[in-house]
Design a protein around this motif. Structure first.
Motif, PDB file in Angstrom:
ATOM      1  N   ILE A 227      42.185  34.332 141.079  1.00  0.00           N
ATOM      2  CA  ILE A 227      43.158  35.001 140.214  1.00  0.00           C
ATOM      3  C   ILE A 227      44.100  35.865 141.046  1.00  0.00           C
ATOM      4  O   ILE A 227      45.320  35.808 140.875  1.00  0.00           O
ATOM      5  N   ALA A 228      43.557  36.653 141.955  1.00  0.00           N
ATOM      6  CA  ALA A 228      44.362  37.593 142.740  1.00  0.00           C
ATOM      7  C   ALA A 228      45.402  36.892 143.603  1.00  0.00           C
ATOM      8  O   ALA A 228      46.504  37.415 143.793  1.00  0.00           O
ATOM      9  N   VAL A 229      45.088  35.720 144.105  1.00  0.00           N
ATOM     10  CA  VAL A 229      46.015  35.001 144.986  1.00  0.00           C
ATOM     11  C   VAL A 229      47.309  34.604 144.262  1.00  0.00           C
ATOM     12  O   VAL A 229      48.339  34.405 144.899  1.00  0.00           O
ATOM     13  N   LYS A 230      47.265  34.570 142.950  1.00  0.00           N
ATOM     14  CA  LYS A 230      48.440  34.194 142.155  1.00  0.00           C
ATOM     15  C   LYS A 230      49.484  35.303 142.070  1.00  0.00           C
ATOM     16  O   LYS A 230      50.632  35.037 141.731  1.00  0.00           O
ATOM     17  N   PHE A 231      49.076  36.552 142.338  1.00  0.00           N
ATOM     18  CA  PHE A 231      49.958  37.692 142.105  1.00  0.00           C
ATOM     19  C   PHE A 231      50.630  38.190 143.372  1.00  0.00           C
ATOM     20  O   PHE A 231      50.006  38.296 144.421  1.00  0.00           O
ATOM     21  N   SER A 232      51.915  38.547 143.233  1.00  0.00           N
ATOM     22  CA  SER A 232      52.669  39.180 144.322  1.00  0.00           C
ATOM     23  C   SER A 232      52.307  40.666 144.372  1.00  0.00           C
ATOM     24  O   SER A 232      51.638  41.194 143.470  1.00  0.00           O
ATOM     25  N   ASP A 233      52.768  41.363 145.400  1.00  0.00           N
ATOM     26  CA  ASP A 233      52.544  42.804 145.493  1.00  0.00           C
ATOM     27  C   ASP A 233      53.111  43.523 144.270  1.00  0.00           C
ATOM     28  O   ASP A 233      52.478  44.427 143.728  1.00  0.00           O
TER      29      ASP A 233
ATOM     30  N   LYS B  54      39.016  39.615 151.596  1.00  0.00           N
ATOM     31  CA  LYS B  54      38.188  40.650 152.199  1.00  0.00           C
ATOM     32  C   LYS B  54      37.030  41.021 151.293  1.00  0.00           C
ATOM     33  O   LYS B  54      36.095  41.676 151.730  1.00  0.00           O
ATOM     34  N   ARG B  55      37.106  40.634 150.017  1.00  0.00           N
ATOM     35  CA  ARG B  55      36.026  40.874 149.047  1.00  0.00           C
ATOM     36  C   ARG B  55      35.526  39.526 148.553  1.00  0.00           C
ATOM     37  O   ARG B  55      36.303  38.600 148.381  1.00  0.00           O
ATOM     38  N   GLU B  56      34.231  39.475 148.292  1.00  0.00           N
ATOM     39  CA  GLU B  56      33.589  38.242 147.842  1.00  0.00           C
ATOM     40  C   GLU B  56      33.545  38.142 146.325  1.00  0.00           C
ATOM     41  O   GLU B  56      32.938  38.988 145.675  1.00  0.00           O
ATOM     42  N   ASN B  57      34.224  37.194 145.770  1.00  0.00           N
ATOM     43  CA  ASN B  57      34.116  36.820 144.367  1.00  0.00           C
ATOM     44  C   ASN B  57      35.129  35.702 144.160  1.00  0.00           C
ATOM     45  O   ASN B  57      36.336  35.953 144.130  1.00  0.00           O
ATOM     46  N   GLN B  58      34.644  34.481 144.021  1.00  0.00           N
ATOM     47  CA  GLN B  58      35.526  33.319 143.932  1.00  0.00           C
ATOM     48  C   GLN B  58      36.475  33.392 142.747  1.00  0.00           C
ATOM     49  O   GLN B  58      37.634  33.018 142.861  1.00  0.00           O
ATOM     50  N   VAL B  59      35.995  33.872 141.610  1.00  0.00           N
ATOM     51  CA  VAL B  59      36.852  33.964 140.428  1.00  0.00           C
ATOM     52  C   VAL B  59      37.980  34.963 140.683  1.00  0.00           C
ATOM     53  O   VAL B  59      39.158  34.667 140.454  1.00  0.00           O
ATOM     54  N   MET B  60      37.630  36.152 141.173  1.00  0.00           N
ATOM     55  CA  MET B  60      38.650  37.167 141.434  1.00  0.00           C
ATOM     56  C   MET B  60      39.618  36.728 142.525  1.00  0.00           C
ATOM     57  O   MET B  60      40.815  36.981 142.430  1.00  0.00           O
ATOM     58  N   ARG B  61      39.122  36.044 143.526  1.00  0.00           N
ATOM     59  CA  ARG B  61      40.014  35.542 144.576  1.00  0.00           C
ATOM     60  C   ARG B  61      41.016  34.540 144.023  1.00  0.00           C
ATOM     61  O   ARG B  61      42.197  34.590 144.351  1.00  0.00           O
TER      62      ARG B  61
ATOM     63  N   ARG C   5      42.693  39.161 147.124  1.00  0.00           N
ATOM     64  CA  ARG C   5      43.741  38.204 147.497  1.00  0.00           C
ATOM     65  C   ARG C   5      43.664  37.855 148.982  1.00  0.00           C
ATOM     66  O   ARG C   5      43.879  36.709 149.369  1.00  0.00           O
ATOM     67  N   GLU C   6      43.333  38.840 149.807  1.00  0.00           N
ATOM     68  CA  GLU C   6      43.257  38.646 151.261  1.00  0.00           C
ATOM     69  C   GLU C   6      41.883  38.161 151.720  1.00  0.00           C
ATOM     70  O   GLU C   6      41.608  38.105 152.925  1.00  0.00           O
TER      71      GLU C   6
ATOM     72  N   GLU D 213      44.556  48.368 145.847  1.00  0.00           N
ATOM     73  CA  GLU D 213      43.747  48.120 147.046  1.00  0.00           C
ATOM     74  C   GLU D 213      42.697  47.034 146.792  1.00  0.00           C
ATOM     75  O   GLU D 213      42.552  46.097 147.585  1.00  0.00           O
ATOM     76  N   ILE D 214      41.989  47.151 145.693  1.00  0.00           N
ATOM     77  CA  ILE D 214      40.905  46.206 145.409  1.00  0.00           C
ATOM     78  C   ILE D 214      41.440  44.812 145.122  1.00  0.00           C
ATOM     79  O   ILE D 214      40.937  43.828 145.675  1.00  0.00           O
ATOM     80  N   LEU D 215      42.472  44.702 144.292  1.00  0.00           N
ATOM     81  CA  LEU D 215      43.009  43.374 143.993  1.00  0.00           C
ATOM     82  C   LEU D 215      43.613  42.735 145.251  1.00  0.00           C
ATOM     83  O   LEU D 215      43.460  41.530 145.473  1.00  0.00           O
ATOM     84  N   SER D 216      44.246  43.544 146.081  1.00  0.00           N
ATOM     85  CA  SER D 216      44.794  43.037 147.345  1.00  0.00           C
ATOM     86  C   SER D 216      43.689  42.539 148.267  1.00  0.00           C
ATOM     87  O   SER D 216      43.854  41.519 148.952  1.00  0.00           O
TER      88      SER D 216
END
Length: 88
Positions: free
Chosen positions: A64-70, A55-62, A52-53, A46-49
């Protein structure tokens, strides 16, 4: 889809985890960056998604998360969820 309760591939998660453990301590210790070792899989997905979407603020995590599929997020959740924090 990863969020429907499907279990991820732990071996794939371990393979993908190298970027995560660059910042998050594999020991599970908190050194300014939240630990992810031992997290419940559903929460991890939920959090990593949400990163990626955007919905959470953190440029570094965003970034990284955008690189991963479900399936890759589910694999990471299975891997980190299977680990226990070190007590030493």
């Amino acid at each position: 889809m990863a969020a429907d309760g499907a279990k991820g591939d732990r071996e794939l998660g371990q393979y993908l985890s190298s970027e995560c453990v660059t910042c998050h301590q594999i020991s599970g210790r908190y050194d300014g960056i939240p630990p992810i070792v031992g997290w419940p899989e559903d929460s991890f997905v939920e959090i990593l998604s949400e990163y990626r979407e955007k919905k959470r603020e953190n440029q570094v995590m965003r970034s990284i998360a955008v690189k991963f599929s479900d399936d890759e997020i589910a694999a990471l959740a299975a891997y980190f969820g299977s680990l226990k924090p070190r007590t030493d």
